[in-house]
Design a protein around this motif. Structure first.
Motif, PDB file in Angstrom:
ATOM      1  N   GLY A 124       0.817  -1.211   0.000  1.00 23.74           N
ATOM      2  CA  GLY A 124       0.000   0.000   0.000  1.00 23.74           C
ATOM      3  C   GLY A 124       0.847   1.255   0.000  1.00 23.74           C
ATOM      4  N   SER A 125       2.130   1.131  -0.303  1.00 29.52           N
ATOM      5  CA  SER A 125       3.063   2.262  -0.243  1.00 29.52           C
ATOM      6  C   SER A 125       2.731   3.332  -1.279  1.00 29.52           C
ATOM      7  N   PRO A 126       3.004   4.615  -0.959  1.00 28.46           N
ATOM      8  CA  PRO A 126       2.859   5.678  -1.958  1.00 28.46           C
ATOM      9  C   PRO A 126       3.802   5.441  -3.141  1.00 28.46           C
ATOM     10  N   ASN A 127       3.395   5.910  -4.308  1.00 22.96           N
ATOM     11  CA  ASN A 127       4.173   5.834  -5.555  1.00 22.96           C
ATOM     12  C   ASN A 127       4.288   4.415  -6.105  1.00 22.96           C
ATOM     13  N   LEU A 128       3.489   3.504  -5.575  1.00 22.16           N
ATOM     14  CA  LEU A 128       3.468   2.138  -6.081  1.00 22.16           C
ATOM     15  C   LEU A 128       2.238   1.984  -6.971  1.00 22.16           C
ATOM     16  N   LYS A 129       2.429   1.488  -8.174  1.00 22.52           N
ATOM     17  CA  LYS A 129       1.329   1.287  -9.112  1.00 22.52           C
ATOM     18  C   LYS A 129       1.318  -0.164  -9.565  1.00 22.52           C
ATOM     19  N   MET A 130       0.130  -0.738  -9.700  1.00 23.31           N
ATOM     20  CA  MET A 130       0.000  -2.129 -10.117  1.00 23.31           C
ATOM     21  C   MET A 130      -0.865  -2.207 -11.368  1.00 23.31           C
ATOM     22  N   ILE A 131      -0.270  -2.703 -12.443  1.00 21.73           N
ATOM     23  CA  ILE A 131      -0.990  -2.861 -13.706  1.00 21.73           C
ATOM     24  C   ILE A 131      -1.188  -4.355 -13.931  1.00 21.73           C
ATOM     25  N   CYS A 132      -2.408  -4.817 -13.745  1.00 20.74           N
ATOM     26  CA  CYS A 132      -2.694  -6.253 -13.762  1.00 20.74           C
ATOM     27  C   CYS A 132      -2.992  -6.741 -15.176  1.00 20.74           C
ATOM     28  N   ARG A 133      -2.608  -7.990 -15.438  1.00 21.26           N
ATOM     29  CA  ARG A 133      -3.115  -8.639 -16.645  1.00 21.26           C
ATOM     30  C   ARG A 133      -4.602  -8.865 -16.445  1.00 21.26           C
ATOM     31  N   THR A 134      -5.343  -8.934 -17.544  1.00 19.68           N
ATOM     32  CA  THR A 134      -6.761  -9.218 -17.423  1.00 19.68           C
ATOM     33  C   THR A 134      -6.969 -10.609 -16.846  1.00 19.68           C
ATOM     34  N   GLY A 135      -7.975 -10.754 -16.039  1.00 16.87           N
ATOM     35  CA  GLY A 135      -8.233 -12.043 -15.419  1.00 16.87           C
ATOM     36  C   GLY A 135      -9.096 -12.934 -16.288  1.00 16.87           C
ATOM     37  N   PHE A 136      -9.176 -14.192 -15.913  1.00 15.04           N
ATOM     38  CA  PHE A 136     -10.012 -15.142 -16.652  1.00 15.04           C
ATOM     39  C   PHE A 136     -11.435 -15.197 -16.104  1.00 15.04           C
ATOM     40  N   ALA A 137     -11.623 -14.719 -14.885  1.00 12.64           N
ATOM     41  CA  ALA A 137     -12.964 -14.724 -14.304  1.00 12.64           C
ATOM     42  C   ALA A 137     -13.886 -13.824 -15.117  1.00 12.64           C
ATOM     43  N   GLY A 138     -15.073 -14.339 -15.411  1.00  8.53           N
ATOM     44  CA  GLY A 138     -16.056 -13.548 -16.138  1.00  8.53           C
ATOM     45  C   GLY A 138     -16.044 -13.739 -17.634  1.00  8.53           C
ATOM     46  N   ARG A 139     -15.064 -14.446 -18.178  1.00  6.58           N
ATOM     47  CA  ARG A 139     -15.037 -14.651 -19.633  1.00  6.58           C
ATOM     48  C   ARG A 139     -16.115 -15.633 -20.079  1.00  6.58           C
ATOM     49  N   GLY A 140     -16.532 -16.476 -19.201  1.00  2.00           N
ATOM     50  CA  GLY A 140     -17.612 -17.424 -19.473  1.00  2.00           C
ATOM     51  C   GLY A 140     -18.304 -17.718 -18.157  1.00  2.00           C
TER      52      GLY A 140
ATOM     53  N   PHE B 203     -10.334 -19.665  -9.483  1.00  2.00           N
ATOM     54  CA  PHE B 203      -8.976 -19.877  -8.997  1.00  2.00           C
ATOM     55  C   PHE B 203      -7.894 -19.123  -9.775  1.00  2.00           C
ATOM     56  N   ASP B 204      -8.283 -18.169 -10.589  1.00  3.27           N
ATOM     57  CA  ASP B 204      -7.279 -17.418 -11.347  1.00  3.27           C
ATOM     58  C   ASP B 204      -6.577 -16.426 -10.430  1.00  3.27           C
ATOM     59  N   GLU B 205      -5.274 -16.614 -10.243  1.00  2.00           N
ATOM     60  CA  GLU B 205      -4.476 -15.724  -9.399  1.00  2.00           C
ATOM     61  C   GLU B 205      -3.857 -14.646 -10.288  1.00  2.00           C
ATOM     62  N   VAL B 206      -4.363 -13.450 -10.179  1.00  2.73           N
ATOM     63  CA  VAL B 206      -4.034 -12.388 -11.127  1.00  2.73           C
ATOM     64  C   VAL B 206      -2.633 -11.837 -10.861  1.00  2.73           C
ATOM     65  N   ASP B 207      -1.850 -11.737 -11.932  1.00  4.36           N
ATOM     66  CA  ASP B 207      -0.488 -11.213 -11.870  1.00  4.36           C
ATOM     67  C   ASP B 207      -0.500  -9.725 -12.207  1.00  4.36           C
ATOM     68  N   ALA B 208       0.517  -9.016 -11.725  1.00  3.21           N
ATOM     69  CA  ALA B 208       0.589  -7.574 -11.971  1.00  3.21           C
ATOM     70  C   ALA B 208       2.024  -7.150 -12.245  1.00  3.21           C
ATOM     71  N   LEU B 209       2.165  -6.146 -13.097  1.00  2.00           N
ATOM     72  CA  LEU B 209       3.432  -5.441 -13.218  1.00  2.00           C
ATOM     73  C   LEU B 209       3.387  -4.329 -12.178  1.00  2.00           C
ATOM     74  N   VAL B 210       4.233  -4.455 -11.163  1.00  2.00           N
ATOM     75  CA  VAL B 210       4.247  -3.496 -10.057  1.00  2.00           C
ATOM     76  C   VAL B 210       5.316  -2.443 -10.349  1.00  2.00           C
ATOM     77  N   ILE B 211       4.880  -1.201 -10.482  1.00  2.00           N
ATOM     78  CA  ILE B 211       5.771  -0.099 -10.827  1.00  2.00           C
ATOM     79  C   ILE B 211       6.236   0.595  -9.547  1.00  2.00           C
ATOM     80  N   PHE B 212       7.541   0.646  -9.365  1.00  2.00           N
ATOM     81  CA  PHE B 212       8.135   1.382  -8.250  1.00  2.00           C
ATOM     82  C   PHE B 212       8.586   2.746  -8.788  1.00  2.00           C
ATOM     83  N   ASP B 213       7.750   3.733  -8.590  1.00  2.00           N
ATOM     84  CA  ASP B 213       8.021   5.069  -9.114  1.00  2.00           C
ATOM     85  C   ASP B 213       8.625   5.930  -8.003  1.00  2.00           C
TER      86      ASP B 213
END
Length: 483
Positions: free
Chosen positions: A221-237, A248-258
């Protein structure tokens, strides 16, 4: 103290900056692609309070306080048996396989615990920091994940010869701590509390890499931290057609340390290439056990799916079918044997803990991962072509099509069309869906690449015995002994 599921949910409503599909997530506990795993992690917390599972999930310290079995420092074989039972209890309770829920990533911190002498070479504060963070994890029970892989950029070049942020690095020191810049890929970061952030595989032999040789615990929850997640599989069907993707889709993220400030008390090593080398070499000393245990549960899922299918269709009496089922069973029991033997022959660690027998654990990981794709394909063969051609649940409910599907998907009085459809939908999601392909590829990310698996075996296998046997059997000169 042991948290409840609702306390966990509240802890991640901290204003964190999370994005999915081009939009900022207002509440990670409610977003449709994140909520399924948030709910599972909350259930794990609640299992520690549930009378039916509390004794399996927790232990009492000398003061009578309850703590999570998964976070307990391992000192005995019983500790490892308890951890294995707790993980199995979770997977059985939720009815599926989840990997990044904390029991596997805390083991990476124990590897640093074993490396306190290395950390003390630079600054004794680092050694005390790791001890304090491990104790904090035991007492406060945070959802702890792991950050390892960087974007890396052009791997033919050093980071300094391109955009230096392609590997996470320290850009400034302050009285309050270090300031870091770059990015990491992290599974479950969007809905976890903290991450052990560590260097990726790199050439640490040159002094200029020291700004990249950093490891720390990051508050997600730190300031200047951004998380850009890949789209999840939940909800596609619908969940009827994709029962695993939607739960059970565990969503991955590109975590930006700005330019994120990491307080000194959270820094575990810094400007110390030997510490970076140590953690890369011992990273999965403990956590590989939890990863391989998931492969064991996946083997159970494949065996159960295949066996139900051949029994539904009356093929279980054929020798060719039995041979394929036996191959699945051999894979399953091979993984099981390595896990069980690694506990039975567990060995003391440099830090005074008890670690699974390293040679058996790492060879078990090679077995589990290198044969996984073959086992998936055998299961596909046993399930047959219907897993890729069966209509969706809505067609089984549509009055215009339901009678025909009931006719052609009912096998006999014991296996009616609805059961047949449910099994085929489960098999498709387990073996053939986008989610299934993602999970197979995830093995190269979560457990490190195959070459690293084999390097770990090479470092931990005892070659002395075979060398000495052949030296004596072949009558080689005594001076060969030390080679």
């Amino acid at each position: 103290m042991i948290r409840t599921g609702e306390q966990y949910r509240e802890s991640i409503r901290d204003g964190r900056e999370v994005y999915i599909d081009g939009k900022r997530v207002e509440d990670v506990t409610r977003h449709p692609m994140l909520k399924p795993l948030v709910d599972i992690r909350a259930r794990i917390y609640d299992m520690a309070h549930d009378p039916a599972t509390q004794e399996t999930m927790t232990y009492q310290d000398e003061g009578g306080e309850r703590h999570a079995i998964a976070l307990k420092l391992p000192h005995s074989q019983d500790d490892w048996h308890d951890k294995r039972r707790a993980t199995d209890a979770v997977l059985d309770d939720v009815g599926g396989i989840v990997t990044r829920v904390g029991d596997e990533t805390i083991g990476e911190m124990w590897s640093l615990y074993d490396g306190q002498d290395v950390l003390n070479e630079v600054d004794p504060r680092f050694s005390s920091n790791i001890r304090r963070h491990i104790q904090r994890a035991i007492e406060l029970d945070p959802f702890h994940v792991s950050a390892n892989t960087d974007p890396k950029g052009d791997r033919s070049k050093r980071p300094q010869d391109q955009d230096p942020d392609m590997l996470l690095r320290v850009v400034k020191e302050t009285d309050a701590g270090i300031v870091v810049r770059g990015a990491k890929y992290e599974t479950a970061a969007a809905y976890a509390n903290q991450a052990f952030t560590k260097p990726t595989i790199a050439n640490w032999g040159e002094a200029e890499y020291s700004d990249y040789a950093v490891g720390f615990v990051c508050d997600l929850g730190s300031p200047n931290l951004k998380m850009i997640c890949r789209t999840g599989f939940a909800g596609r069907g619908s969940i009827d057609d994709y029962p695993l993707s939607n739960r059970f889709d565990e969503v991955d993220a590109l975590v930006i340390f700005d330019d994120v400030l990491i307080p000194w008390e959270n820094v575990l090593f810094y400007r110390h290439t030997r510490a970076a080398q140590f953690i890369r070499a011992t990273l999965h000393r403990y956590s590989a056990f939890a990863f391989v245990q998931r492969n064991l549960k996946l083997a159970d899922a494949m065996i159960g799916t295949a066996l139900h299918n051949v029994r539904q269709t009356g093929l279980d009496g054929q020798q060719a079918v039995q041979e394929k089922l036996a191959r699945l069973a051999c894979y399953r029991e091979g993984v099981n044997a390595h896990l069980s033997a690694s506990i039975a022959l567990a060995e003391p660690s440099p830090g005074g803990l008890l670690m699974p027998n390293q040679s058996l654990l790492y060879t078990g990981r090679v077995l589990a991962c290198s044969q996984l794709h073959e086992m998936i394909h055998i299961t596909r063969e046993l399930c047959g072509g219907q897993i890729c051609v069966t209509p969706n649940a809505a067609d089984f409910a549509n009055p215009a099509t339901a009678p025909w599907l009931d006719k052609f998907y009912s096998v006999n009085e014991h296996w009616v069309a609805d059961d047949r459809r449910r099994l085929l939908a489960y098999a498709r999601d387990l073996l053939n869906s986008d989610y299934a392909g993602h999970r197979l590829t995830f093995q190269l990310f979560a457990q490190s690449p195959p070459f690293a698996h084999l390097q770990a075996v090479y470092r931990n296998f005892d070659f002395a015995g075979p060398l000495d046997f052949v030296r004596r059997a072949a009558g080689l000169s005594a001076r060969v002994k030390g080679q």
